[in-house]
Each structure stands twice: as C-alpha cells, then as structure tokens.
Design a protein around this motif. Structure first.
Motif, PDB file in Angstrom:
ATOM      1  N   LYS A  13      39.874  43.387  38.352  1.00  0.00           N
ATOM      2  CA  LYS A  13      40.345  42.001  38.450  1.00  0.00           C
ATOM      3  C   LYS A  13      39.569  41.165  39.458  1.00  0.00           C
ATOM      4  CE  LYS A  13      44.374  42.901  40.015  1.00  0.00           C
ATOM      5  NZ  LYS A  13      44.432  44.315  40.254  1.00  0.00           N
ATOM      6  N   THR A  31      45.282  37.049  45.446  1.00  0.00           N
ATOM      7  CA  THR A  31      46.643  37.131  45.996  1.00  0.00           C
ATOM      8  C   THR A  31      46.907  38.500  46.630  1.00  0.00           C
ATOM      9  OG1 THR A  31      47.694  37.862  43.925  1.00  0.00           O
ATOM     10  CG2 THR A  31      47.537  35.479  44.299  1.00  0.00           C
ATOM     11  N   ALA A  33      44.862  40.081  48.516  1.00  0.00           N
ATOM     12  CA  ALA A  33      44.373  40.003  49.899  1.00  0.00           C
ATOM     13  C   ALA A  33      45.454  39.414  50.805  1.00  0.00           C
ATOM     14  CB  ALA A  33      43.099  39.163  49.958  1.00  0.00           C
ATOM     15  N   SER A  98      54.930  44.975  49.789  1.00  0.00           N
ATOM     16  CA  SER A  98      55.009  43.888  48.814  1.00  0.00           C
ATOM     17  C   SER A  98      56.242  43.997  47.904  1.00  0.00           C
ATOM     18  CB  SER A  98      53.720  43.788  47.994  1.00  0.00           C
ATOM     19  OG  SER A  98      53.484  44.985  47.321  1.00  0.00           O
TER      20      SER A  98
HETATM   21  O1   DC Z   1      44.933  43.792  44.173  1.00  0.00           O
HETATM   22  P1   DC Z   1      45.113  44.602  45.463  1.00  0.00           P
HETATM   23  O2   DC Z   1      44.840  46.069  45.307  1.00  0.00           O
HETATM   24  O3   DC Z   1      44.367  44.015  46.606  1.00  0.00           O
HETATM   25  O4   DC Z   1      46.688  44.443  45.796  1.00  0.00           O
HETATM   26  C1   DC Z   1      47.271  45.088  46.899  1.00  0.00           C
HETATM   27  C2   DC Z   1      48.763  45.256  46.702  1.00  0.00           C
HETATM   28  O5   DC Z   1      49.407  43.992  46.802  1.00  0.00           O
HETATM   29  C3   DC Z   1      49.223  45.845  45.384  1.00  0.00           C
HETATM   30  O6   DC Z   1      49.475  47.229  45.495  1.00  0.00           O
HETATM   31  C4   DC Z   1      50.496  45.143  45.068  1.00  0.00           C
HETATM   32  C5   DC Z   1      50.484  43.913  45.902  1.00  0.00           C
HETATM   33  N1   DC Z   1      50.354  42.694  45.126  1.00  0.00           N
HETATM   34  C6   DC Z   1      51.485  42.161  44.593  1.00  0.00           C
HETATM   35  O7   DC Z   1      52.555  42.747  44.730  1.00  0.00           O
HETATM   36  N2   DC Z   1      51.437  40.984  43.922  1.00  0.00           N
HETATM   37  C7   DC Z   1      50.275  40.348  43.760  1.00  0.00           C
HETATM   38  N3   DC Z   1      50.247  39.168  43.108  1.00  0.00           N
HETATM   39  C8   DC Z   1      49.073  40.889  44.278  1.00  0.00           C
HETATM   40  C9   DC Z   1      49.147  42.082  44.941  1.00  0.00           C
END
Ligand code: DC
Length: 227
Positions: A13, A31, A33, A98
């Motif tokens: 993504k 998002t 990050a 999260s």
């Molecule tokens: O895309 P990433 O691996 O950087 O996302 C890290 C964590 O953040 C992922 O395990 C779940 C959370 N996340 C979320 O709950 N909602 C989002 N829109 C983006 C990430």
C-alpha cells in the motif's frame, strides 16, 4: 479527489500510494504512520495499551504531519519521528494501540481534516491504511483494497526492516504480520475489511510499477477530463 488504499501489512500500500500520489500531483497521507507515532508515544511513556494508558498518554500527545521535499514527515510533540516509526518495536505494539477507541477517534478526525485540506489545496489526496475507505472517507472517489500472499508480504517487510538496518528472521516477520492481520481484522472498531465499493488489487505477482499504473488508471478513468 479522494483516493483510499486499504489492505493488510506488506500488501504494498504505502509505496504504491506514495508513487501514485506523486504521479497524479496529489498529496500522500500515510495513516499507519500516524498510528505508529501514537504507539511510539505509548512506548516512550511506558504506558500499557489500555484505555487507562490512552487517558494517560493522549492529552500530552500531539501528532503533526508536515510535508518536506522528500515527502511526509510525522512529528510527535514537535520532534520529527519519521525514522523511528518503521521499527519492529513499534510494529509489535501498534496494532494493539490502534484498537483503542480514543486513539482512533482522534486519528480519524485528524485524517479527515488533513485529507480535506490537502484535496482542496492540491486537487487530490491518496490515503493508505486499514479503514480509510470504510470509516475515514466512506464517500471517497476511488477506493482500492490491496492484498497479497502472506509469504510474499513477509518477504517484503523483511526487506524493509533490512533497509532500515534491522536484522530479523523471515519467520519472525511472518509471525508479526500474521498476528497484526489477526488483530486488525478482528478488532471491534474499524476492523480491516474491504469496502463493498473498493476495487480489489492482488499484488502478489505484480511489480510496483504495475500497481501504481493500476491506481493511476482507475483515478483517471473516474474523472477523465480532470487529471
Ligand atoms: O500500515 P502500517 O503497517 O504502517 O500500520 C500500522 C498499524 O496501524 C496497523 O497494524 C494497524 C494500524 N492502522 C489502523 O488501525 N488504521 C489505519 N488506517 C492505518 C493503520
């Protein structure tokens, strides 16, 4: 123009969203990050991933996104933490943090605010995450849901860690991703799922250039004159 790209960890993504935004002249909003920056705040405060932890950490946590020549930077209480977010330590706790309602409410508000502001100023924004097409912008103009085989995703994430100077075995990365997928898909609030109107993109056998072209073509097809 609002474009959302959701999907599990390692589906490609971030790279695709960043490059597609660049090609279209839009702004990229990562998002994940932002959630990672909140997770870092919890780690630094030594707080548990509980609602008590959120009550203790959130009032003194300011997450800010700024754009510099090399792209999006995330600031935690005024400090640029962009390079500290893609570590195994943050990756290990972020999906738990999260799941917390106060964390999500705060982040979703911020993402909507930044998204509208950037779409207005630059003609469009590309967001990537887990719930950007289902919760943050359910009326987005183009929604993509990216998937890839677990083994391929683990291989990609391992390479990312290595590029960031971290050595970690494929088995460990695979286990981390599996656990994160399980949490992201099964949480009560805003679980990872494909919006009904999201276009499915399986990236297992696709190059990054193909993935970017797929997104750009869909955006252009949506508004042929405007892009
Ligand atoms: O895309 P990433 O691996 O950087 O996302 C890290 C964590 O953040 C992922 O395990 C779940 C959370 N996340 C979320 O709950 N909602 C989002 N829109 C983006 C990430």
């Amino acid at each position: 123009m609002i474009v959302t790209i959701d999907g599990p960890a390692g589906s490609g993504k971030s790279t695709t969203a960043r490059r597609a935004a660049f090609r279209l002249g839009y702004v990229y909003l990562d998002t994940g990050a932002m959630y990672r920056a909140v997770a870092l705040a919890f780690l630094r405060a030594g707080a548990e991933a509980t609602s008590e932890g959120a009550t203790a950490v959130l009032p003194s946590t300011d997450i800010d996104v700024r754009y510099e020549a090399d792209g999006m930077h995330v600031f935690l209480n005024g400090q640029d933490v962009t390079d500290d977010l893609r570590t195994a330590e943050v990756g290990g706790v972020v999906s738990q943090i999260s799941t917390l309602a106060p964390v999500r409410t705060h982040m979703v508000d911020e993402q909507r605010r930044i998204g509208h502001e950037k779409a207005e100023a630059h003609g469009g924004v590309v967001l990537d995450g887990r719930d950007t097409g289902t919760v943050v912008f359910p009326d987005a103009d183009v929604k993509i849901f990216m998937v890839a085989d677990l083994d391929e995703r683990a291989r990609r994430r391992k390479q990312e860690y290595e590029e960031a100077g971290q050595q970690i075995s494929l088995e460990e990365v695979r286990a981390e991703i599996e656990e994160r997928d399980r949490r992201d898909r099964n949480r009560d609030i805003a679980p990872l799922r494909r919006a009904e109107d999201a276009i499915l993109l399986d990236t297992t056998d696709r190059t990054i250039a193909e993935q970017v072209a797929f997104v750009v073509d869909h955006v252009k097809a949506r508004f042929p004159q405007g892009t």
